[in-house]
Design an enzyme around this catalytic site. Structure first.
Site, PDB file in Angstrom:
ATOM      1  N   HIS A 120       0.641   4.259  -2.742  1.00  0.00           N
ATOM      2  CA  HIS A 120       0.445   5.669  -2.397  1.00  0.00           C
ATOM      3  C   HIS A 120       1.562   6.527  -2.987  1.00  0.00           C
ATOM      4  O   HIS A 120       1.319   7.646  -3.444  1.00  0.00           O
ATOM      5  CB  HIS A 120       0.397   5.841  -0.880  1.00  0.00           C
ATOM      6  CG  HIS A 120      -0.953   5.609  -0.290  1.00  0.00           C
ATOM      7  ND1 HIS A 120      -1.674   6.603   0.352  1.00  0.00           N
ATOM      8  CD2 HIS A 120      -1.739   4.501  -0.237  1.00  0.00           C
ATOM      9  CE1 HIS A 120      -2.831   6.127   0.774  1.00  0.00           C
ATOM     10  NE2 HIS A 120      -2.893   4.846   0.429  1.00  0.00           N
ATOM     11  N   ARG A 177       0.832  -1.208   0.000  1.00  0.00           N
ATOM     12  CA  ARG A 177       0.000   0.000   0.000  1.00  0.00           C
ATOM     13  C   ARG A 177       0.865   1.256   0.000  1.00  0.00           C
ATOM     14  O   ARG A 177       0.562   2.236  -0.696  1.00  0.00           O
ATOM     15  CB  ARG A 177      -0.919  -0.009   1.224  1.00  0.00           C
ATOM     16  CG  ARG A 177      -1.866   1.181   1.296  1.00  0.00           C
ATOM     17  CD  ARG A 177      -2.723   1.129   2.541  1.00  0.00           C
ATOM     18  NE  ARG A 177      -3.605   2.280   2.610  1.00  0.00           N
ATOM     19  CZ  ARG A 177      -3.844   2.979   3.720  1.00  0.00           C
ATOM     20  NH1 ARG A 177      -3.274   2.615   4.862  1.00  0.00           N
ATOM     21  NH2 ARG A 177      -4.660   4.004   3.701  1.00  0.00           N
ATOM     22  N   ASN A 196      -3.793  13.945   6.195  1.00  0.00           N
ATOM     23  CA  ASN A 196      -4.853  13.114   6.789  1.00  0.00           C
ATOM     24  C   ASN A 196      -5.041  11.826   6.003  1.00  0.00           C
ATOM     25  O   ASN A 196      -5.295  10.766   6.586  1.00  0.00           O
ATOM     26  CB  ASN A 196      -6.170  13.893   6.840  1.00  0.00           C
ATOM     27  CG  ASN A 196      -6.171  14.953   7.919  1.00  0.00           C
ATOM     28  OD1 ASN A 196      -5.456  14.839   8.911  1.00  0.00           O
ATOM     29  ND2 ASN A 196      -6.972  15.994   7.730  1.00  0.00           N
ATOM     30  N   HIS A 212      -6.016  -6.527  -2.309  1.00  0.00           N
ATOM     31  CA  HIS A 212      -6.882  -6.567  -1.128  1.00  0.00           C
ATOM     32  C   HIS A 212      -7.187  -7.995  -0.695  1.00  0.00           C
ATOM     33  O   HIS A 212      -7.998  -8.218   0.196  1.00  0.00           O
ATOM     34  CB  HIS A 212      -8.185  -5.806  -1.400  1.00  0.00           C
ATOM     35  CG  HIS A 212      -8.006  -4.321  -1.457  1.00  0.00           C
ATOM     36  ND1 HIS A 212      -9.023  -3.441  -1.759  1.00  0.00           N
ATOM     37  CD2 HIS A 212      -6.898  -3.547  -1.253  1.00  0.00           C
ATOM     38  CE1 HIS A 212      -8.562  -2.207  -1.741  1.00  0.00           C
ATOM     39  NE2 HIS A 212      -7.279  -2.246  -1.440  1.00  0.00           N
TER      40      HIS A 212
END
Length: 330
Positions: free
Chosen positions: A75, A71, A98, A197
């Site tokens: 990103h 992940r 955030n 996933h």
């Protein structure tokens, strides 16, 4: 349906083999101009061995880091290409945004970078380390191996507002397709990379809106399997709780994720929408039907992901000494 899936499997197999077809990956990338599998062969021949050894050590202590590291790589690549900008730790950076609060695995990269710097100072980029770590983490949990082309440079810019580009699980499929296309990826890459996933977890806060008040209806998302809904309601009483993305085989890299979508057991809204959207559902069925194709195409799509480059980062990049900070310039 079976004949259509067979056609898709043949098309995907051709894509994996490098033939041109409607599902093929982009033929080139800015990285292709200067990358090489043997980039560090003379300057740091033990780089990959160091990375593999460290990844194995960390994952033996905490297997959940595998999904976290994959992940983290995703990103990084979605924002400014694969330039390790997500690793920069300063006020206003992607890392402190955030949208990045739940990212993990930074300590693994720091440990690897420190070990490599001892062997080969100022030679191996943090971007190349992160890309290779994602590969080795995949292999450690039973996923496929692929060759990583090297030669990425570390970017000097990291902006927190750009972290919002990364999908958070509530987007429309059209939005996801457009995002992937803007990065040189295609619909096949979208579906296959979503298959990551098959491992990993999400905070319950990302899914609670589906359980009680979907789209303001004060009812649950009708696309959720009733038994799975009951399970999630018991599991996700608090937004901070963690829940497996694959409720069936959460520790195994396999095609169960796609089978879950067929059974209306996709955790994130974007997961389940892959099965209801006509542009992506045939590919979901194809991946569920043939695990070996998924493994092969996952390797191809991860190379495609790792090849995303921002021209400014590539041309003006550096080899960071510490992955958390740009190099000091006098």
């Amino acid at each position: 349906m079976k004949s259509y899936i067979a056609f898709l499997l043949i098309s995907i197999a051709a894509s994996v083999s490098g033939f041109d077809n409607g599902f093929s990956a982009p033929n080139s990338s800015p990285l292709d101009d200067f990358s090489s599998f043997s980039y560090y062969e003379k300057s740091c021949p033990h780089a990959e061995a160091i990375i593999q050894r460290k990844v194995n050590k960390w994952l033996k202590k905490d297997y959940t880091l595998a999904a976290a590291l994959i992940r983290l790589h995703f990103h990084d690549c979605v924002v400014r290409g694969c330039d390790a900008s997500v690793l920069l730790d300063h006020y206003g950076s992607e890392r402190r945004a955030n949208a990045s609060k739940t990212l993990r695995g930074f300590q693994v990269i720091d440990d690897i970078k420190a070990a490599i710097e001892k062997k080969c100072p100022k030679t191996v980029s943090c971007a190349d380390i992160l890309t290779t770590v994602a590969r080795d983490a995949t292999v450690m949990v039973g996923g496929p191996f692929w060759m990583v082309p090297f030669g990425r440079k570390d970017g000097r810019i990291s902006l927190g507002k750009e972290a919002d580009l990364v999908p958070m699980g509530r987007e429309r499929i059209t939005d996801l397709i457009q995002l992937f296309q803007s990065k040189g990826l295609n619909v096949l890459d979208l579906v296959v990379l979503s298959g990551a996933h098959t491992i990993g977890r999400s905070t319950c806060g990302s899914v609670q809106f589906r359980l009680y008040n979907f789209n303001g209806t004060r009812k649950p998302d009708p696309s959720i399997n009733p038994k799975y809904l009951n399970f999630l309601r018991r599991k996700c009483r608090w937004a901070s709780e963690l829940v497996d993305l694959d409720a069936t085989t959460p520790r195994t890299f396999d095609t169960q994720y796609f089978k879950n979508l067929q059974n209306k057991m996709g955790l994130l809204s974007t997961d389940q929408l892959l099965y209801s959207d006509s542009r992506t559902s045939p590919l979901v069925n194809a991946m569920a039907f043939q695990p070996t194709i998924f493994d092969s195409q996952f390797a191809v799509s991860m190379v495609n992901l790792g090849n995303i480059q921002d021209v400014s980062s590539a041309n003006n990049g550096e080899i960071r000494v510490n992955c958390n900070y740009v190099n000091y310039r006098k």
